[in-house]
Design a protein around this motif. Structure first.
Motif, PDB file in Angstrom:
ATOM      1  N   ARG A  27     -37.588 -31.800   1.975  1.00 41.98           N
ATOM      2  CA  ARG A  27     -38.519 -32.712   1.304  1.00 41.98           C
ATOM      3  C   ARG A  27     -39.157 -33.650   2.318  1.00 41.98           C
ATOM      4  O   ARG A  27     -40.362 -33.878   2.300  1.00 41.98           O
ATOM      5  CB  ARG A  27     -37.801 -33.506   0.216  1.00 41.98           C
ATOM      6  N   GLU A  28     -38.372 -34.174   3.233  1.00 41.83           N
ATOM      7  CA  GLU A  28     -38.906 -35.058   4.273  1.00 41.83           C
ATOM      8  C   GLU A  28     -39.852 -34.306   5.202  1.00 41.83           C
ATOM      9  O   GLU A  28     -40.875 -34.843   5.630  1.00 41.83           O
ATOM     10  CB  GLU A  28     -37.771 -35.696   5.071  1.00 41.83           C
ATOM     11  N   LEU A  29     -39.528 -33.059   5.496  1.00 39.02           N
ATOM     12  CA  LEU A  29     -40.427 -32.248   6.328  1.00 39.02           C
ATOM     13  C   LEU A  29     -41.765 -32.004   5.623  1.00 39.02           C
ATOM     14  O   LEU A  29     -42.815 -31.984   6.268  1.00 39.02           O
ATOM     15  CB  LEU A  29     -39.764 -30.920   6.692  1.00 39.02           C
ATOM     16  N   VAL A  30     -41.735 -31.858   4.307  1.00 34.32           N
ATOM     17  CA  VAL A  30     -42.978 -31.698   3.545  1.00 34.32           C
ATOM     18  C   VAL A  30     -43.813 -32.975   3.643  1.00 34.32           C
ATOM     19  O   VAL A  30     -45.030 -32.918   3.832  1.00 34.32           O
ATOM     20  CB  VAL A  30     -42.688 -31.323   2.073  1.00 34.32           C
ATOM     21  N   VAL A  31     -43.170 -34.134   3.535  1.00 35.27           N
ATOM     22  CA  VAL A  31     -43.878 -35.416   3.663  1.00 35.27           C
ATOM     23  C   VAL A  31     -44.522 -35.513   5.049  1.00 35.27           C
ATOM     24  O   VAL A  31     -45.699 -35.882   5.179  1.00 35.27           O
ATOM     25  CB  VAL A  31     -42.909 -36.600   3.414  1.00 35.27           C
ATOM     26  N   GLN A  32     -43.771 -35.154   6.081  1.00 30.52           N
ATOM     27  CA  GLN A  32     -44.305 -35.173   7.448  1.00 30.52           C
ATOM     28  C   GLN A  32     -45.454 -34.184   7.604  1.00 30.52           C
ATOM     29  O   GLN A  32     -46.462 -34.487   8.248  1.00 30.52           O
ATOM     30  CB  GLN A  32     -43.211 -34.849   8.457  1.00 30.52           C
ATOM     31  N   ARG A  33     -45.314 -33.008   7.005  1.00 28.66           N
ATOM     32  CA  ARG A  33     -46.356 -31.990   7.087  1.00 28.66           C
ATOM     33  C   ARG A  33     -47.646 -32.464   6.416  1.00 28.66           C
ATOM     34  O   ARG A  33     -48.741 -32.299   6.947  1.00 28.66           O
ATOM     35  CB  ARG A  33     -45.860 -30.697   6.441  1.00 28.66           C
ATOM     36  N   GLU A  34     -47.519 -33.086   5.257  1.00 25.14           N
ATOM     37  CA  GLU A  34     -48.699 -33.589   4.544  1.00 25.14           C
ATOM     38  C   GLU A  34     -49.401 -34.686   5.343  1.00 25.14           C
ATOM     39  O   GLU A  34     -50.632 -34.708   5.414  1.00 25.14           O
ATOM     40  CB  GLU A  34     -48.304 -34.087   3.158  1.00 25.14           C
ATOM     41  N   ALA A  35     -48.624 -35.581   5.944  1.00 27.28           N
ATOM     42  CA  ALA A  35     -49.213 -36.644   6.766  1.00 27.28           C
ATOM     43  C   ALA A  35     -49.924 -36.055   7.980  1.00 27.28           C
ATOM     44  O   ALA A  35     -51.021 -36.499   8.354  1.00 27.28           O
ATOM     45  CB  ALA A  35     -48.131 -37.632   7.200  1.00 27.28           C
ATOM     46  N   ALA A  36     -49.315 -35.049   8.586  1.00 23.13           N
ATOM     47  CA  ALA A  36     -49.925 -34.402   9.751  1.00 23.13           C
ATOM     48  C   ALA A  36     -51.230 -33.705   9.352  1.00 23.13           C
ATOM     49  O   ALA A  36     -52.227 -33.767  10.084  1.00 23.13           O
ATOM     50  CB  ALA A  36     -48.955 -33.399  10.367  1.00 23.13           C
ATOM     51  N   ALA A  37     -51.233 -33.058   8.203  1.00 17.68           N
ATOM     52  CA  ALA A  37     -52.443 -32.376   7.740  1.00 17.68           C
ATOM     53  C   ALA A  37     -53.561 -33.377   7.485  1.00 17.68           C
ATOM     54  O   ALA A  37     -54.725 -33.125   7.825  1.00 17.68           O
ATOM     55  CB  ALA A  37     -52.136 -31.580   6.480  1.00 17.68           C
ATOM     56  N   GLU A  38     -53.216 -34.533   6.926  1.00 17.61           N
ATOM     57  CA  GLU A  38     -54.222 -35.563   6.645  1.00 17.61           C
ATOM     58  C   GLU A  38     -54.870 -36.083   7.928  1.00 17.61           C
ATOM     59  O   GLU A  38     -56.050 -36.412   7.931  1.00 17.61           O
ATOM     60  CB  GLU A  38     -53.601 -36.721   5.865  1.00 17.61           C
ATOM     61  N   ARG A  39     -54.103 -36.151   8.998  1.00 15.71           N
ATOM     62  CA  ARG A  39     -54.673 -36.658  10.255  1.00 15.71           C
ATOM     63  C   ARG A  39     -55.186 -35.535  11.165  1.00 15.71           C
ATOM     64  O   ARG A  39     -55.617 -35.773  12.281  1.00 15.71           O
ATOM     65  CB  ARG A  39     -53.678 -37.563  10.978  1.00 15.71           C
ATOM     66  N   GLY A  40     -55.116 -34.302  10.670  1.00 18.10           N
ATOM     67  CA  GLY A  40     -55.665 -33.171  11.423  1.00 18.10           C
ATOM     68  C   GLY A  40     -54.781 -32.659  12.542  1.00 18.10           C
ATOM     69  O   GLY A  40     -55.260 -32.007  13.465  1.00 18.10           O
ATOM     70  N   ASP A  41     -53.473 -32.916  12.458  1.00 21.02           N
ATOM     71  CA  ASP A  41     -52.526 -32.497  13.491  1.00 21.02           C
ATOM     72  C   ASP A  41     -51.937 -31.133  13.134  1.00 21.02           C
ATOM     73  O   ASP A  41     -50.840 -31.020  12.579  1.00 21.02           O
ATOM     74  CB  ASP A  41     -51.425 -33.553  13.631  1.00 21.02           C
ATOM     75  N   ALA A  42     -52.685 -30.078  13.447  1.00 18.86           N
ATOM     76  CA  ALA A  42     -52.270 -28.720  13.083  1.00 18.86           C
ATOM     77  C   ALA A  42     -50.965 -28.315  13.755  1.00 18.86           C
ATOM     78  O   ALA A  42     -50.170 -27.573  13.172  1.00 18.86           O
ATOM     79  CB  ALA A  42     -53.377 -27.728  13.432  1.00 18.86           C
ATOM     80  N   THR A  43     -50.723 -28.787  14.967  1.00 14.64           N
ATOM     81  CA  THR A  43     -49.489 -28.444  15.673  1.00 14.64           C
ATOM     82  C   THR A  43     -48.274 -28.962  14.913  1.00 14.64           C
ATOM     83  O   THR A  43     -47.281 -28.244  14.735  1.00 14.64           O
ATOM     84  CB  THR A  43     -49.513 -29.018  17.103  1.00 14.64           C
ATOM     85  N   LYS A  44     -48.336 -30.189  14.433  1.00 20.43           N
ATOM     86  CA  LYS A  44     -47.220 -30.766  13.674  1.00 20.43           C
ATOM     87  C   LYS A  44     -47.038 -30.041  12.340  1.00 20.43           C
ATOM     88  O   LYS A  44     -45.912 -29.837  11.886  1.00 20.43           O
ATOM     89  CB  LYS A  44     -47.444 -32.266  13.452  1.00 20.43           C
ATOM     90  N   VAL A  45     -48.146 -29.652  11.707  1.00 22.87           N
ATOM     91  CA  VAL A  45     -48.062 -28.897  10.456  1.00 22.87           C
ATOM     92  C   VAL A  45     -47.286 -27.605  10.691  1.00 22.87           C
ATOM     93  O   VAL A  45     -46.372 -27.263   9.932  1.00 22.87           O
ATOM     94  CB  VAL A  45     -49.471 -28.599   9.892  1.00 22.87           C
ATOM     95  N   ILE A  46     -47.626 -26.901  11.758  1.00 22.05           N
ATOM     96  CA  ILE A  46     -46.939 -25.649  12.092  1.00 22.05           C
ATOM     97  C   ILE A  46     -45.469 -25.916  12.400  1.00 22.05           C
ATOM     98  O   ILE A  46     -44.586 -25.187  11.936  1.00 22.05           O
ATOM     99  CB  ILE A  46     -47.640 -24.956  13.275  1.00 22.05           C
ATOM    100  N   ASP A  47     -45.190 -26.961  13.172  1.00 22.64           N
ATOM    101  CA  ASP A  47     -43.802 -27.305  13.500  1.00 22.64           C
ATOM    102  C   ASP A  47     -42.980 -27.555  12.236  1.00 22.64           C
ATOM    103  O   ASP A  47     -41.845 -27.085  12.123  1.00 22.64           O
ATOM    104  CB  ASP A  47     -43.747 -28.536  14.405  1.00 22.64           C
ATOM    105  N   CYS A  48     -43.543 -28.298  11.293  1.00 18.99           N
ATOM    106  CA  CYS A  48     -42.826 -28.574  10.040  1.00 18.99           C
ATOM    107  C   CYS A  48     -42.574 -27.286   9.262  1.00 18.99           C
ATOM    108  O   CYS A  48     -41.487 -27.097   8.713  1.00 18.99           O
ATOM    109  CB  CYS A  48     -43.616 -29.568   9.193  1.00 18.99           C
ATOM    110  N   ASN A  49     -43.575 -26.410   9.214  1.00 19.21           N
ATOM    111  CA  ASN A  49     -43.393 -25.133   8.516  1.00 19.21           C
ATOM    112  C   ASN A  49     -42.289 -24.299   9.151  1.00 19.21           C
ATOM    113  O   ASN A  49     -41.468 -23.703   8.449  1.00 19.21           O
ATOM    114  CB  ASN A  49     -44.706 -24.348   8.477  1.00 19.21           C
ATOM    115  N   VAL A  50     -42.250 -24.284  10.469  1.00 22.80           N
ATOM    116  CA  VAL A  50     -41.198 -23.533  11.169  1.00 22.80           C
ATOM    117  C   VAL A  50     -39.831 -24.116  10.834  1.00 22.80           C
ATOM    118  O   VAL A  50     -38.876 -23.387  10.545  1.00 22.80           O
ATOM    119  CB  VAL A  50     -41.448 -23.530  12.697  1.00 22.80           C
ATOM    120  N   GLU A  51     -39.726 -25.444  10.848  1.00 18.41           N
ATOM    121  CA  GLU A  51     -38.438 -26.079  10.543  1.00 18.41           C
ATOM    122  C   GLU A  51     -38.005 -25.806   9.111  1.00 18.41           C
ATOM    123  O   GLU A  51     -36.822 -25.546   8.851  1.00 18.41           O
ATOM    124  CB  GLU A  51     -38.518 -27.586  10.798  1.00 18.41           C
ATOM    125  N   ILE A  52     -38.938 -25.875   8.169  1.00 18.80           N
ATOM    126  CA  ILE A  52     -38.597 -25.599   6.764  1.00 18.80           C
ATOM    127  C   ILE A  52     -38.123 -24.162   6.618  1.00 18.80           C
ATOM    128  O   ILE A  52     -37.112 -23.888   5.967  1.00 18.80           O
ATOM    129  CB  ILE A  52     -39.797 -25.877   5.841  1.00 18.80           C
TER     130      ILE A  52
END
Length: 65
Positions: A27-52
């Motif tokens: 759940r926390e990784l989803v929150v981080q992923r959503e925040a990263a997507a909002e700021r355009g940080d595709a690398t962090k979005v991918i990192d969160c998906n890998v961790e999930i």
């Protein structure tokens, strides 16, 4: 890559990982992923998906998703 090499074709982006219900870590990784997507940080979005995806034992293989 030279001008004579064929162009590399990448596949479509993989859909966001779907976390299992009730997991606070995911759940926390989803929150981080959503925040990263909002700021355009595709690398962090991918990192969160890998961790999930790797946080729990897979119920299906990556190719089946």
């Amino acid at each position: 890559m030279t001008k004579t090499d064929p162009m590399v074709e990448l596949g479509f982006p993989i859909e966001d990982a779907k976390p299992p219900e009730g997991c606070e870590v995911c759940r926390e990784l989803v929150v981080q992923r959503e925040a990263a997507a909002e700021r355009g940080d595709a690398t962090k979005v991918i990192d969160c998906n890998v961790e999930i995806r790797s946080h729990h034992e897979p119920t299906v293989t990556w190719a089946e998703q």
